[in-house]
Design a protein around this motif. Structure first.
Motif, PDB file in Angstrom:
ATOM      1  N   ASN A  26      -1.495 -18.095  -3.027  1.00 45.85           N
ATOM      2  CA  ASN A  26      -0.805 -17.653  -2.348  1.00 45.85           C
ATOM      3  C   ASN A  26      -0.347 -18.369  -1.174  1.00 45.85           C
ATOM      4  O   ASN A  26       1.349 -17.630  -1.287  1.00 45.85           O
ATOM      5  CB  ASN A  26      -2.081 -16.563  -1.088  1.00 45.85           C
ATOM      6  CG  ASN A  26      -2.644 -16.042  -2.420  1.00 45.85           C
ATOM      7  OD1 ASN A  26      -1.607 -15.163  -2.976  1.00 45.85           O
ATOM      8  ND2 ASN A  26      -3.566 -15.331  -1.845  1.00 45.85           N
ATOM      9  N   PRO A  95      -6.670  -9.562 -10.269  1.00 45.55           N
ATOM     10  CA  PRO A  95      -6.006  -9.558  -8.854  1.00 45.55           C
ATOM     11  C   PRO A  95      -5.446  -9.998  -7.699  1.00 45.55           C
ATOM     12  O   PRO A  95      -4.689  -9.393  -7.162  1.00 45.55           O
ATOM     13  CB  PRO A  95      -7.653 -10.084  -8.215  1.00 45.55           C
ATOM     14  CG  PRO A  95      -8.603  -9.609  -9.600  1.00 45.55           C
ATOM     15  CD  PRO A  95      -7.710 -10.283 -10.768  1.00 45.55           C
ATOM     16  N   VAL A  96      -4.998 -11.326  -8.473  1.00 50.95           N
ATOM     17  CA  VAL A  96      -3.870 -12.165  -7.954  1.00 50.95           C
ATOM     18  C   VAL A  96      -2.409 -11.092  -8.480  1.00 50.95           C
ATOM     19  O   VAL A  96      -1.728 -10.918  -6.946  1.00 50.95           O
ATOM     20  CB  VAL A  96      -3.240 -13.060  -7.790  1.00 50.95           C
ATOM     21  CG1 VAL A  96      -2.416 -13.924  -7.067  1.00 50.95           C
ATOM     22  CG2 VAL A  96      -5.168 -13.698  -7.413  1.00 50.95           C
ATOM     23  N   ARG A  98      -1.700  -7.405  -9.123  1.00 52.94           N
ATOM     24  CA  ARG A  98      -2.360  -6.628  -8.449  1.00 52.94           C
ATOM     25  C   ARG A  98      -1.707  -6.478  -6.460  1.00 52.94           C
ATOM     26  O   ARG A  98      -0.957  -5.725  -5.756  1.00 52.94           O
ATOM     27  CB  ARG A  98      -3.230  -5.817  -8.471  1.00 52.94           C
ATOM     28  CG  ARG A  98      -3.555  -5.166  -9.964  1.00 52.94           C
ATOM     29  CD  ARG A  98      -4.962  -4.700 -10.454  1.00 52.94           C
ATOM     30  NE  ARG A  98      -5.201  -4.091 -11.292  1.00 52.94           N
ATOM     31  CZ  ARG A  98      -6.512  -4.203 -12.122  1.00 52.94           C
ATOM     32  NH1 ARG A  98      -7.631  -3.994 -11.774  1.00 52.94           N
ATOM     33  NH2 ARG A  98      -6.506  -2.980 -13.392  1.00 52.94           N
ATOM     34  N   ASP A  99      -1.985  -7.817  -6.156  1.00 56.44           N
ATOM     35  CA  ASP A  99      -2.422  -8.103  -5.116  1.00 56.44           C
ATOM     36  C   ASP A  99      -0.811  -8.313  -4.433  1.00 56.44           C
ATOM     37  O   ASP A  99      -0.100  -8.070  -3.530  1.00 56.44           O
ATOM     38  CB  ASP A  99      -3.346  -9.234  -4.252  1.00 56.44           C
ATOM     39  CG  ASP A  99      -2.950  -9.618  -2.926  1.00 56.44           C
ATOM     40  OD1 ASP A  99      -2.774  -8.249  -1.903  1.00 56.44           O
ATOM     41  OD2 ASP A  99      -2.540 -10.347  -3.081  1.00 56.44           O
ATOM     42  N   TRP A 100      -0.408  -9.080  -5.202  1.00 55.79           N
ATOM     43  CA  TRP A 100       2.073  -9.494  -5.018  1.00 55.79           C
ATOM     44  C   TRP A 100       2.286  -7.949  -5.699  1.00 55.79           C
ATOM     45  O   TRP A 100       3.049  -8.276  -4.015  1.00 55.79           O
ATOM     46  CB  TRP A 100       1.736 -10.209  -6.320  1.00 55.79           C
ATOM     47  CG  TRP A 100       1.376 -11.618  -5.794  1.00 55.79           C
ATOM     48  CD1 TRP A 100       0.440 -12.442  -5.121  1.00 55.79           C
ATOM     49  CD2 TRP A 100       1.295 -13.092  -5.824  1.00 55.79           C
ATOM     50  NE1 TRP A 100       0.085 -13.834  -4.780  1.00 55.79           N
ATOM     51  CE2 TRP A 100       0.705 -13.941  -5.675  1.00 55.79           C
ATOM     52  CE3 TRP A 100       2.514 -13.699  -6.920  1.00 55.79           C
ATOM     53  CZ2 TRP A 100       0.955 -15.401  -5.664  1.00 55.79           C
ATOM     54  CZ3 TRP A 100       2.257 -15.092  -7.043  1.00 55.79           C
ATOM     55  CH2 TRP A 100       1.548 -16.135  -7.485  1.00 55.79           C
ATOM     56  N   ASP A 102       1.044  -4.557  -4.783  1.00 60.30           N
ATOM     57  CA  ASP A 102       1.060  -4.388  -3.500  1.00 60.30           C
ATOM     58  C   ASP A 102       1.717  -5.301  -2.475  1.00 60.30           C
ATOM     59  O   ASP A 102       2.857  -3.893  -1.785  1.00 60.30           O
ATOM     60  CB  ASP A 102      -0.077  -3.987  -3.130  1.00 60.30           C
ATOM     61  CG  ASP A 102      -0.432  -3.155  -2.173  1.00 60.30           C
ATOM     62  OD1 ASP A 102      -0.207  -2.029  -1.951  1.00 60.30           O
ATOM     63  OD2 ASP A 102      -0.584  -3.649  -1.803  1.00 60.30           O
ATOM     64  N   LYS A 103       1.538  -5.847  -1.703  1.00 62.24           N
ATOM     65  CA  LYS A 103       2.647  -6.323  -0.880  1.00 62.24           C
ATOM     66  C   LYS A 103       3.837  -6.336  -1.378  1.00 62.24           C
ATOM     67  O   LYS A 103       4.467  -5.885  -0.023  1.00 62.24           O
ATOM     68  CB  LYS A 103       2.414  -7.829  -1.141  1.00 62.24           C
ATOM     69  CG  LYS A 103       0.735  -8.097  -0.251  1.00 62.24           C
ATOM     70  CD  LYS A 103       0.887 -10.058  -0.246  1.00 62.24           C
ATOM     71  CE  LYS A 103      -0.844 -10.105   0.479  1.00 62.24           C
ATOM     72  NZ  LYS A 103      -0.872 -11.589   0.438  1.00 62.24           N
ATOM     73  N   TRP A 213       6.737  -8.815   3.866  1.00 56.55           N
ATOM     74  CA  TRP A 213       7.005  -9.729   2.758  1.00 56.55           C
ATOM     75  C   TRP A 213       8.000  -9.597   1.799  1.00 56.55           C
ATOM     76  O   TRP A 213       8.181  -8.338   2.197  1.00 56.55           O
ATOM     77  CB  TRP A 213       5.810  -9.190   1.826  1.00 56.55           C
ATOM     78  CG  TRP A 213       4.424  -9.049   2.098  1.00 56.55           C
ATOM     79  CD1 TRP A 213       3.612  -8.287   2.694  1.00 56.55           C
ATOM     80  CD2 TRP A 213       3.271 -10.200   2.487  1.00 56.55           C
ATOM     81  NE1 TRP A 213       2.243  -8.682   3.312  1.00 56.55           N
ATOM     82  CE2 TRP A 213       2.280  -9.997   3.183  1.00 56.55           C
ATOM     83  CE3 TRP A 213       3.435 -11.849   1.868  1.00 56.55           C
ATOM     84  CZ2 TRP A 213       1.275 -10.640   3.417  1.00 56.55           C
ATOM     85  CZ3 TRP A 213       2.164 -12.745   2.158  1.00 56.55           C
ATOM     86  CH2 TRP A 213       1.379 -12.478   2.910  1.00 56.55           C
TER      87      TRP A 213
END
Length: 241
Positions: A26, A95-96, A98-100, A102-103, A213
């Protein structure tokens, strides 16, 4: 034919400090893992390079002005070590991804099942293996680039060092350059220890800004190898068109 034992690969991946890896991804767009392969396993994987029947294509980087050196794409008949590492790493990186997404307000098409994701790639016309074994000699290098294999993209890759820096070769650092919004680009270099993995972004990463973001494009490459020979294994989590 080289036989590579692959004991406990899933356990090794599980014992990586993923909290630290995720924090560094991140912050920087890349992160080193703990050792994933022993020196003996690294040498066995390197030796596969001369077993040409294992590969679907060979690329001379100088010919295409990618730099200097050579790499080969494995066929879908992957060595167990390559197949097992991909399967063990995918759920840790998911998970990374998907998180990216989403952001950045982007689609996140990746299912929990790695096999299902590969089927989605094939249905979209991406049916070629993208797993790479790279070989650099003295004077070789890899130009800064962003990987493009098709529309179905997983945003993270892993490269594993197969030779010992400072012993088997000198130079050959892994390079990343981040294009920052309204600012000069920022570069970094990483010496890749033998058997360790470097997780890095395929194309870009989310960067926090006053308005939320934004997308931070990133390119990667390899600095000039000054002496010896450098092999790396590239693990890509989507197939190619």
């Amino acid at each position: 034919m080289t036989i590579i034992p692959t004991p406990e690969l899933g356990d090794r991946v599980a014992t990586v400090n993923w909290e630290v890896v995720v924090d560094e991804l991140n912050e920087h767009g890349s992160a080193l893992t703990d050792r994933l392969l022993t020196p003996e396993e690294c040498r066995a994987v390197s030796a596969l390079y001369d077993e040409t029947e294992r590969f679907r294509a060979t690329v001379d980087m100088a010919r295409f002005r990618f730099g200097s050196g050579q790499y080969r794409y494995f066929t879908h008949q992957l060595p167990d070590v390559v197949r097992e590492l991909r399967e063990a790493l995918y759920p840790r990186l998911l998970p990374v991804a998907r998180d990216w997404a989403d952001k950045l307000g982007q689609p996140a098409p990746w299912p929990d099942s790695f096999g299902e994701w590969l089927e989605m790639c094939h249905l979209a016309g991406q049916s070629k293996s993208a797993q790479i074994l790279l070989r650099y000699g003295a004077g070789d290098w890899n130009a800064l680039h962003r990987d493009v294999f098709g529309e179905m993209v997983f945003p993270l890759q892993v490269v594993i060092g197969l030779d010992a820096p400072g012993t088997d070769f000198t130079g050959g650092e892994f390079l990343m350059v981040e294009q920052r919004p309204r600012a000069q680009s920022r570069g970094s270099s990483t010496t890749l220890p033998q058997g360790h993995g470097l997780v890095f972004t395929t194309r870009d990463r989310p960067i926090a800004s006053k308005r939320g973001w934004s997308t931070g494009p990133m390119r990667h490459g390899v600095s000039t190898v000054r002496s010896g020979r450098r092999h790396t294994l590239g693990l890509v989590f989507h197939d190619a068109s």
